[in-house]
Design a protein around this motif. Structure first.
Motif, PDB file in Angstrom:
ATOM      1  N   GLU A  19       0.823  -1.213   0.000  1.00  0.00           N
ATOM      2  CA  GLU A  19       0.000   0.000   0.000  1.00  0.00           C
ATOM      3  C   GLU A  19       0.862   1.270   0.000  1.00  0.00           C
ATOM      4  O   GLU A  19       0.373   2.362  -0.273  1.00  0.00           O
ATOM      5  N   PHE A  20       2.163   1.126   0.331  1.00  0.00           N
ATOM      6  CA  PHE A  20       3.069   2.275   0.369  1.00  0.00           C
ATOM      7  C   PHE A  20       3.864   2.421  -0.923  1.00  0.00           C
ATOM      8  O   PHE A  20       4.721   3.302  -1.029  1.00  0.00           O
ATOM      9  N   GLY A  21       3.597   1.548  -1.899  1.00  0.00           N
ATOM     10  CA  GLY A  21       4.373   1.563  -3.132  1.00  0.00           C
ATOM     11  C   GLY A  21       5.342   0.389  -3.156  1.00  0.00           C
ATOM     12  O   GLY A  21       5.250  -0.550  -2.355  1.00  0.00           O
ATOM     13  N   ASP A  22       6.267   0.420  -4.105  1.00  0.00           N
ATOM     14  CA  ASP A  22       7.258  -0.652  -4.229  1.00  0.00           C
ATOM     15  C   ASP A  22       8.310  -0.496  -3.137  1.00  0.00           C
ATOM     16  O   ASP A  22       9.078   0.470  -3.149  1.00  0.00           O
ATOM     17  N   LEU A  23       8.355  -1.446  -2.221  1.00  0.00           N
ATOM     18  CA  LEU A  23       9.348  -1.405  -1.149  1.00  0.00           C
ATOM     19  C   LEU A  23      10.532  -2.287  -1.518  1.00  0.00           C
ATOM     20  O   LEU A  23      10.355  -3.445  -1.882  1.00  0.00           O
ATOM     21  N   PRO A  24      11.748  -1.757  -1.427  1.00  0.00           N
ATOM     22  CA  PRO A  24      12.928  -2.527  -1.831  1.00  0.00           C
ATOM     23  C   PRO A  24      13.270  -3.636  -0.846  1.00  0.00           C
ATOM     24  O   PRO A  24      12.945  -3.545   0.347  1.00  0.00           O
ATOM     25  N   GLU A  25      13.891  -4.668  -1.360  1.00  0.00           N
ATOM     26  CA  GLU A  25      14.424  -5.741  -0.523  1.00  0.00           C
ATOM     27  C   GLU A  25      15.905  -5.887  -0.810  1.00  0.00           C
ATOM     28  O   GLU A  25      16.402  -5.481  -1.854  1.00  0.00           O
ATOM     29  N   LYS A 322      -2.811  10.556   7.323  1.00  0.00           N
ATOM     30  CA  LYS A 322      -2.498   9.898   6.056  1.00  0.00           C
ATOM     31  C   LYS A 322      -1.110   9.265   6.105  1.00  0.00           C
ATOM     32  O   LYS A 322      -0.213   9.748   6.800  1.00  0.00           O
ATOM     33  N   THR A 323      -0.954   8.185   5.347  1.00  0.00           N
ATOM     34  CA  THR A 323       0.343   7.503   5.306  1.00  0.00           C
ATOM     35  C   THR A 323       1.223   8.149   4.239  1.00  0.00           C
ATOM     36  O   THR A 323       0.742   8.803   3.307  1.00  0.00           O
ATOM     37  N   VAL A 324       2.520   7.949   4.413  1.00  0.00           N
ATOM     38  CA  VAL A 324       3.507   8.493   3.482  1.00  0.00           C
ATOM     39  C   VAL A 324       3.966   7.375   2.569  1.00  0.00           C
ATOM     40  O   VAL A 324       4.492   6.350   3.032  1.00  0.00           O
ATOM     41  N   ARG A 325       3.767   7.537   1.280  1.00  0.00           N
ATOM     42  CA  ARG A 325       4.215   6.520   0.332  1.00  0.00           C
ATOM     43  C   ARG A 325       5.745   6.494   0.283  1.00  0.00           C
ATOM     44  O   ARG A 325       6.422   7.490   0.559  1.00  0.00           O
ATOM     45  N   TRP A 326       6.279   5.340  -0.082  1.00  0.00           N
ATOM     46  CA  TRP A 326       7.729   5.141  -0.091  1.00  0.00           C
ATOM     47  C   TRP A 326       8.440   6.145  -0.987  1.00  0.00           C
ATOM     48  O   TRP A 326       9.458   6.727  -0.597  1.00  0.00           O
ATOM     49  N   ASP A 327       7.907   6.390  -2.183  1.00  0.00           N
ATOM     50  CA  ASP A 327       8.551   7.329  -3.105  1.00  0.00           C
ATOM     51  C   ASP A 327       8.609   8.730  -2.518  1.00  0.00           C
ATOM     52  O   ASP A 327       9.580   9.472  -2.725  1.00  0.00           O
ATOM     53  N   ASP A 328       7.567   9.112  -1.762  1.00  0.00           N
ATOM     54  CA  ASP A 328       7.551  10.433  -1.133  1.00  0.00           C
ATOM     55  C   ASP A 328       8.564  10.502   0.007  1.00  0.00           C
ATOM     56  O   ASP A 328       9.234  11.525   0.202  1.00  0.00           O
ATOM     57  N   ALA A 329       8.667   9.410   0.772  1.00  0.00           N
ATOM     58  CA  ALA A 329       9.652   9.364   1.857  1.00  0.00           C
ATOM     59  C   ALA A 329      11.063   9.483   1.284  1.00  0.00           C
ATOM     60  O   ALA A 329      11.898  10.244   1.792  1.00  0.00           O
ATOM     61  N   ASP A 358      16.232  -3.024   2.870  1.00  0.00           N
ATOM     62  CA  ASP A 358      15.120  -3.971   3.017  1.00  0.00           C
ATOM     63  C   ASP A 358      14.070  -3.250   3.856  1.00  0.00           C
ATOM     64  O   ASP A 358      14.274  -3.002   5.046  1.00  0.00           O
ATOM     65  N   ALA A 359      12.946  -2.875   3.235  1.00  0.00           N
ATOM     66  CA  ALA A 359      12.037  -1.920   3.875  1.00  0.00           C
ATOM     67  C   ALA A 359      10.732  -2.503   4.406  1.00  0.00           C
ATOM     68  O   ALA A 359      10.159  -1.966   5.340  1.00  0.00           O
ATOM     69  N   ALA A 360      10.234  -3.581   3.824  1.00  0.00           N
ATOM     70  CA  ALA A 360       8.874  -4.028   4.146  1.00  0.00           C
ATOM     71  C   ALA A 360       8.790  -4.730   5.499  1.00  0.00           C
ATOM     72  O   ALA A 360       9.748  -5.359   5.949  1.00  0.00           O
ATOM     73  N   VAL A 361       7.625  -4.634   6.132  1.00  0.00           N
ATOM     74  CA  VAL A 361       7.322  -5.435   7.320  1.00  0.00           C
ATOM     75  C   VAL A 361       6.891  -6.823   6.843  1.00  0.00           C
ATOM     76  O   VAL A 361       6.005  -6.952   5.992  1.00  0.00           O
ATOM     77  N   LYS A 362       7.541  -7.860   7.363  1.00  0.00           N
ATOM     78  CA  LYS A 362       7.227  -9.234   6.948  1.00  0.00           C
ATOM     79  C   LYS A 362       7.213 -10.144   8.168  1.00  0.00           C
ATOM     80  O   LYS A 362       7.974  -9.918   9.116  1.00  0.00           O
ATOM     81  N   PRO A 363       6.378 -11.154   8.170  1.00  0.00           N
ATOM     82  CA  PRO A 363       6.367 -12.094   9.297  1.00  0.00           C
ATOM     83  C   PRO A 363       7.746 -12.721   9.509  1.00  0.00           C
ATOM     84  O   PRO A 363       8.392 -13.153   8.545  1.00  0.00           O
ATOM     85  N   GLY A 364       8.186 -12.722  10.743  1.00  0.00           N
ATOM     86  CA  GLY A 364       9.462 -13.351  11.074  1.00  0.00           C
ATOM     87  C   GLY A 364      10.671 -12.462  10.889  1.00  0.00           C
ATOM     88  O   GLY A 364      11.765 -12.794  11.338  1.00  0.00           O
TER      89      GLY A 364
END
Length: 606
Positions: A19-25, A322-329, A358-364
């Motif tokens: 939902e925040f855009g393409d998050l890099p890994e 409102k949330t901040v999209r990755w590109d805006d951050a 590595d930006a996304a929240v992921k289980p584990g």
């Protein structure tokens, strides 16, 4: 939020849409392409042989080396550090991506054991170095400018001379290090494996902590109470980890003859105990004009007679949720960096384009955020758990600041690039300050300016007041553990004794908050690390004041400071700016910036 499945995340996976855009890994292939890569086996084999041959060539002979021979030994030692660091960085970063994957855990553990065994023959090096007379080292330094460059590293090694044990004991402790590391992994895996029930969804700790900043007070309360419930259910495990780690430290300190539990950290930070105590005392004395005053303001803004702990990081009523999209951050941080100096943005750019974040929240995935420098011939990697909050933008600015610092300091080589923790926070906090100032300058209304100022004050209170309260908690914990085993209730009481003092009378503390010490990783991984945050914040506030007063030529001096890495003491690094951290008034300069922001917020109320 839907409950997520638990897939296996590949270290080299492409970035995912959120939902925040393409998050890099992360793309870890700059280290190794996989756990079974032939290059990894080659480096492990090389490391085993190189350590053995280093010991064979130099053990018992350091005192006979001339300057050229010493320099050759240093270069060989640095290459060993580089290869070992590359191997451990790869194993560690893969593990942090998915701490609940038993294969990654096993790979990290097995790799750590191998590296520990292979490097055991090197233990003699610092021990023998510390047995040399000062005249011997002075002679070789005088004979070679190339060798004299390493003197700061030798000075730090020799600072441990009074606390050194026999060669046999030091080798034993080196080998036993993997046992202490196992307790750290138990903590990491327990934290990463915790599940919190929020409205029927099973969430990890990062997603649950995120609710503490939700505009809906009932959601904040539910999250706080669920955190307390889960921490309480696991409190015996956390108490066991802390008891064991503190006891292990007490035994090590006692055998080494260290006068206090904090001595080892001060030595590794290359900072004098009296400087740290001056910082601590200045912050504690400032609690009333900082945290107590600010939280009374916030209590009024929230329309509350008394605040609960779940209101501490609540957004203000004026705040736009409102949330901040990755590109805006990314654009916000990069523009702030580029405005300060285009070179800073150029250094930061590859982090976004080459798989260094590595930006996304992921289980584990491990919670929190960090910048790992890896080794000087690769590059740093940044880990975030990005959830689109304005604070996440500041976290990006912070960790990217670390990354820029680590890139610049890499030119010093393995032995001198690493910066003491007290100075390691300089570029990160400065990166935050640049980002904040740009956002403040671009504020479109008084309300937006108020939101930005309040957010910055909260971040500074969390960095300075909260971390010094953490430091006091650790001091009390380690002192109490020397008197015997601590029950969970004992540790809870120590925690509450510093929380009430630091937060002030605006707060009530819900049942269960006494267990919130349990999830702070620094207490387990790096005892007494936390004061470095306050040190860094105070130092940067003073630096930024110099930048505002005398902008001419500041950038060059700033870049020189970052490029120095660990090659200079804090006194030498700050001298070009006319600053001196050994002066007690230095800390008041930094704290006055925070109180000045609160002054401005109070003036807005009148």
């Amino acid at each position: 939020m839907m409950t997520l499945p638990r897939p296996t995340f590949d270290a080299n996976a492409t970035s995912g849409k959120t939902e925040f855009g393409d998050l890099p890994e992360w793309d870890l292939s700059d280290l190794y392409t996989s756990p079974d890569a032939p290059e990894l086996k080659r480096d492990l084999d090389w490391l085993e042989q190189a350590c053995a041959s280093f010991a064979a060539d130099y053990q018992g002979k350091l005192g006979t080396l001339d300057a050229e021979g010493f320099l050759t030994a240093i270069h060989r030692h640095e290459k060993i550090e580089g290869i070992a660091g590359r191997i451990m960085s790869f194993a560690g970063l893969r593990y942090y991506q998915l701490t609940t994957d038993s294969r990654r855990t096993k790979f990290l553990s097995d790799t750590q054991e191998k590296v520990t065994i292979y490097t055991t023959p090197l233990v003699f090096f610092t021990l023998e170095l510390n047995r040399l007379d000062d005249a011997v080292l002075d002679g070789v330094f005088a004979a070679s400018a190339a060798l004299a460059r390493y003197k700061p590293a030798f000075d730090r090694i020799r600072a441990m001379k009074p606390y050194q044990l026999s060669d046999e004991m030091e080798k034993f402790l080196h080998d036993m290090g993997v046992v202490g590391d196992a307790w750290e992994r138990l903590f990491d895996e327990t934290i990463a494996g915790l599940e919190f029930d929020i409205d029927g969804d099973a969430l990890n700790i990062e997603a649950t902590l995120n609710f503490l900043t939700d505009p809906d007070r009932s959601k904040r309360q539910a999250a706080a109470e669920e955190l307390a419930r889960v921490f309480g259910a696991n409190i015996r495990t956390f108490a066991r980890v802390h008891n064991t780690q503190a006891k292990e430290k007490e035994i090590m300190d006692r055998w080494r003859g260290m006068p206090t539990a904090q001595t080892g950290r001060h030595l590794s930070n290359d900072v004098e105990p009296e400087v740290v105590e001056a910082l601590r005392d200045a912050v504690v004395a400032a609690y009333p004009k900082l945290s107590h005053r600010y939280y009374n303001l916030k209590r009024k803004w929230l329309g509350l007679d008394v605040m609960q702990v779940w209101d501490r990081n609540a957004p203000l009523p004026l705040d736009d949720p409102k949330t901040v999209r990755w590109d805006d951050a990314r654009a916000t941080v990069m523009n702030a960096y580029a405005e300060f100096d285009p070179r800073m943005a150029e250094i930061a750019e590859p982090f976004f384009t080459k798989g260094w974040i590595d930006a996304a929240v992921k289980p584990g995935k491990a919670p929190g955020a960090f910048a790992h420098p890896t080794v000087t011939d690769v590059h740093p990697y940044v880990m975030l758990n990005y959830l689109g909050k304005p604070r996440d933008v500041m976290t990006l600015a912070h960790e990217l600041g670390h990354g820029v610092h680590q890139v610049l300091a890499a030119g010093q080589g393995e032995m001198l690039s690493s910066t003491p923790l007290t100075l390691a926070e300089t570029a990160s906090v400065f990166g935050e300050m640049l980002t904040f100032r740009r956002m403040l300058d671009n504020a479109k209304s008084q309300a937006e300016r108020k939101i930005l100022l309040a957010g910055k004050v909260e971040d500074m209170i969390n960095t300075v007041v909260r971390q010094i309260a953490f430091y006091d908690f650790e001091c009390k914990l380690h002192a109490a553990r020397r008197g015997g085993e601590l029950t969970p209730e004992d540790i809870n009481a120590l925690w509450m004794s510093v929380q009430a003092e630091s937060l002030g009378e605006a707060f009530e503390f819900m049942p269960g908050y006494e267990s919130f010490w349990a999830y702070i990783p620094h207490f387990v991984h790096s005892p007494f690390y936390v004061y470095a945050y306050a040190f860094g914040d105070g130092l940067v506030n003073a630096l930024y004041a110099v930048y505002q007063e005398q902008p001419e030529g500041f950038q060059e001096k700033y870049f020189d400071m970052l490029k120095a890495g660990g090659s200079k003491h804090h006194k030498a690094l700050l001298a070009p700016f006319g600053l001196d951290a050994t002066d007690p008034k230095f800390w008041d300069k930094g704290l006055s910036m925070i109180s000045g922001f609160i002054d401005e917020l109070e003036a807005m109320e009148e």
